[in-house]
Design a protein around this motif. Sequence first.
Motif, mmCIF file in Angstrom:
data_model
loop_
_atom_site.group_PDB
_atom_site.id
_atom_site.type_symbol
_atom_site.label_atom_id
_atom_site.label_comp_id
_atom_site.label_asym_id
_atom_site.label_seq_id
_atom_site.Cartn_x
_atom_site.Cartn_y
_atom_site.Cartn_z
ATOM 1 N N THR A 114 0.824 -1.200 0.000
ATOM 2 C CA THR A 114 0.000 0.000 0.000
ATOM 3 C C THR A 114 0.860 1.252 0.000
ATOM 4 O O THR A 114 0.471 2.281 -0.558
ATOM 5 C CB THR A 114 -0.945 -0.012 1.218
ATOM 6 O OG1 THR A 114 -1.697 -1.226 1.198
ATOM 7 C CG2 THR A 114 -1.910 1.156 1.169
ATOM 8 N N PHE A 115 2.046 1.182 0.587
ATOM 9 C CA PHE A 115 2.934 2.342 0.597
ATOM 10 C C PHE A 115 3.324 2.724 -0.826
ATOM 11 O O PHE A 115 3.288 3.894 -1.203
ATOM 12 C CB PHE A 115 4.183 2.054 1.431
ATOM 13 C CG PHE A 115 3.905 1.869 2.895
ATOM 14 C CD1 PHE A 115 3.335 2.883 3.644
ATOM 15 C CD2 PHE A 115 4.212 0.673 3.516
ATOM 16 C CE1 PHE A 115 3.078 2.718 4.995
ATOM 17 C CE2 PHE A 115 3.960 0.490 4.865
ATOM 18 C CZ PHE A 115 3.384 1.516 5.608
ATOM 19 N N GLU A 116 3.714 1.738 -1.632
ATOM 20 C CA GLU A 116 4.087 2.025 -3.022
ATOM 21 C C GLU A 116 2.900 2.554 -3.814
ATOM 22 O O GLU A 116 3.035 3.486 -4.613
ATOM 23 C CB GLU A 116 4.652 0.787 -3.701
ATOM 24 C CG GLU A 116 6.055 0.406 -3.295
ATOM 25 C CD GLU A 116 6.098 -0.544 -2.114
ATOM 26 O OE1 GLU A 116 7.200 -0.992 -1.776
ATOM 27 O OE2 GLU A 116 5.033 -0.829 -1.525
ATOM 28 N N LEU A 117 1.739 1.966 -3.601
ATOM 29 C CA LEU A 117 0.555 2.437 -4.316
ATOM 30 C C LEU A 117 0.222 3.868 -3.914
ATOM 31 O O LEU A 117 -0.102 4.707 -4.773
ATOM 32 C CB LEU A 117 -0.635 1.514 -4.036
ATOM 33 C CG LEU A 117 -1.965 1.929 -4.695
ATOM 34 C CD1 LEU A 117 -1.819 1.975 -6.217
ATOM 35 C CD2 LEU A 117 -3.086 0.969 -4.294
ATOM 36 N N ASN A 118 0.299 4.179 -2.627
ATOM 37 C CA ASN A 118 0.028 5.542 -2.174
ATOM 38 C C ASN A 118 1.019 6.530 -2.767
ATOM 39 O O ASN A 118 0.642 7.659 -3.144
ATOM 40 C CB ASN A 118 0.063 5.616 -0.648
ATOM 41 C CG ASN A 118 -1.199 5.052 -0.019
ATOM 42 O OD1 ASN A 118 -2.256 5.015 -0.645
ATOM 43 N ND2 ASN A 118 -1.102 4.612 1.218
ATOM 44 N N LEU A 166 3.509 -6.164 -4.784
ATOM 45 C CA LEU A 166 4.844 -6.030 -5.359
ATOM 46 C C LEU A 166 5.845 -6.985 -4.737
ATOM 47 O O LEU A 166 6.607 -7.646 -5.429
ATOM 48 C CB LEU A 166 5.371 -4.598 -5.165
ATOM 49 C CG LEU A 166 4.794 -3.473 -6.009
ATOM 50 C CD1 LEU A 166 5.626 -2.215 -5.798
ATOM 51 C CD2 LEU A 166 4.756 -3.826 -7.481
ATOM 52 N N TRP A 167 5.867 -7.083 -3.421
ATOM 53 C CA TRP A 167 6.980 -7.710 -2.711
ATOM 54 C C TRP A 167 7.102 -9.208 -2.938
ATOM 55 O O TRP A 167 8.194 -9.770 -2.882
ATOM 56 C CB TRP A 167 6.868 -7.430 -1.212
ATOM 57 C CG TRP A 167 5.796 -8.205 -0.503
ATOM 58 C CD1 TRP A 167 4.463 -7.914 -0.470
ATOM 59 C CD2 TRP A 167 5.952 -9.391 0.268
ATOM 60 N NE1 TRP A 167 3.768 -8.840 0.259
ATOM 61 C CE2 TRP A 167 4.670 -9.761 0.738
ATOM 62 C CE3 TRP A 167 7.045 -10.189 0.624
ATOM 63 C CZ2 TRP A 167 4.441 -10.896 1.527
ATOM 64 C CZ3 TRP A 167 6.820 -11.315 1.412
ATOM 65 C CH2 TRP A 167 5.536 -11.648 1.860
ATOM 66 N N ARG A 168 5.969 -9.899 -3.227
ATOM 67 C CA ARG A 168 6.011 -11.357 -3.255
ATOM 68 C C ARG A 168 6.584 -11.941 -4.536
ATOM 69 O O ARG A 168 7.167 -13.009 -4.547
ATOM 70 C CB ARG A 168 4.593 -11.924 -3.044
ATOM 71 C CG ARG A 168 4.048 -11.676 -1.674
ATOM 72 C CD ARG A 168 2.650 -12.219 -1.520
ATOM 73 N NE ARG A 168 1.691 -11.593 -2.415
ATOM 74 C CZ ARG A 168 0.382 -11.716 -2.273
ATOM 75 N NH1 ARG A 168 -0.110 -12.449 -1.305
ATOM 76 N NH2 ARG A 168 -0.446 -11.117 -3.093
#
Length: 316
Positions: free
Chosen positions: A181-185, A220-222
């Motif tokens: 959610t941080f990257e999306l934000n 993203l991370w997985r």
Amino acid sequence: MNILFINPAPVSDACSYRQASAIKKYTAHNVRHFRAAKTFYDTLDIGPENYDRDEFVSLIEAADILHFCSATHEYPSTHNWGFDWNDFIGRKKKVFHDYNSFPGYWRERCNTKDHWNKRNEIGYDAIFSSVPQANYIYEGCVYVPDLVDELDPWFTPEPNRDMSHLRLCHFPTGGGNNKNTFELNDALQIYPVFNFMAQGITNKQVLEIKKQSNFGYDALWRGFHGAASVENLALGIPTMCNVEPEFDFIFNQYFGTDESPFEHVRTVDDIVKTMTKYACDNALLRMRCEQVRNFMETKWSAKNIAENIIKEYEKL
């Protein structure tokens, strides 16, 4: 064939339930499903709410396949079984189905090979995984995709949804997904679009909102997708996800195609570029919505996956 799905862990109950339901609906085999813990999914065949020890033991005794999901019979479940597993399952055909059960990032497990011999260690007849890269983690692992029943009204696109502009949805469910959610934000700060984001609501509430969406974001991370993407694609929602090359290789091999239903992103910049592309070309957005829905109807259908699972059982 009598099949008993058993999910002792407090996760992935909907993933295993949906696979069991598809086998029941689209094949001639008998299947039941047990889940130890209720999550935000509204799914129940057998659970602590209606558990009867003698009935469950009779299902084990009648089963040709015991399909353990997310954990083996030795998992320290909070559920009180009321019997010793080892008294009943010694000669049974047993499957361990990994739904991202391994710890950490998949490539770490691949490099260390610390789970490579898991099938022999647990004494099961097969290992399945809904994560393609698990083929590099467990020796002899079989890729079995997550599914939704694309013919179920909950997973059919809303014909009257607003397609005039990009309507993005993202529903982090905890754990690693919160990181994304941080990257999306960050991306939405650079390129704002109309979006739905919520936590702490039921899956049915999530699906109601998704039916009003036309674009999605998963993880993203997985390096692979989650259940959110499968729901999205069935609903005709193109979805951004970091699916790595190792994922694509096994995924494409399974489905017999080079076509990908995912919007490949790895960075904030990728997210911004992808949102911009579809926000600025409404015809492209509409066409892509139709393409991903068609992929689910013709390739990633519940019937196709259910029949493939049966083929794997028959090899045991």
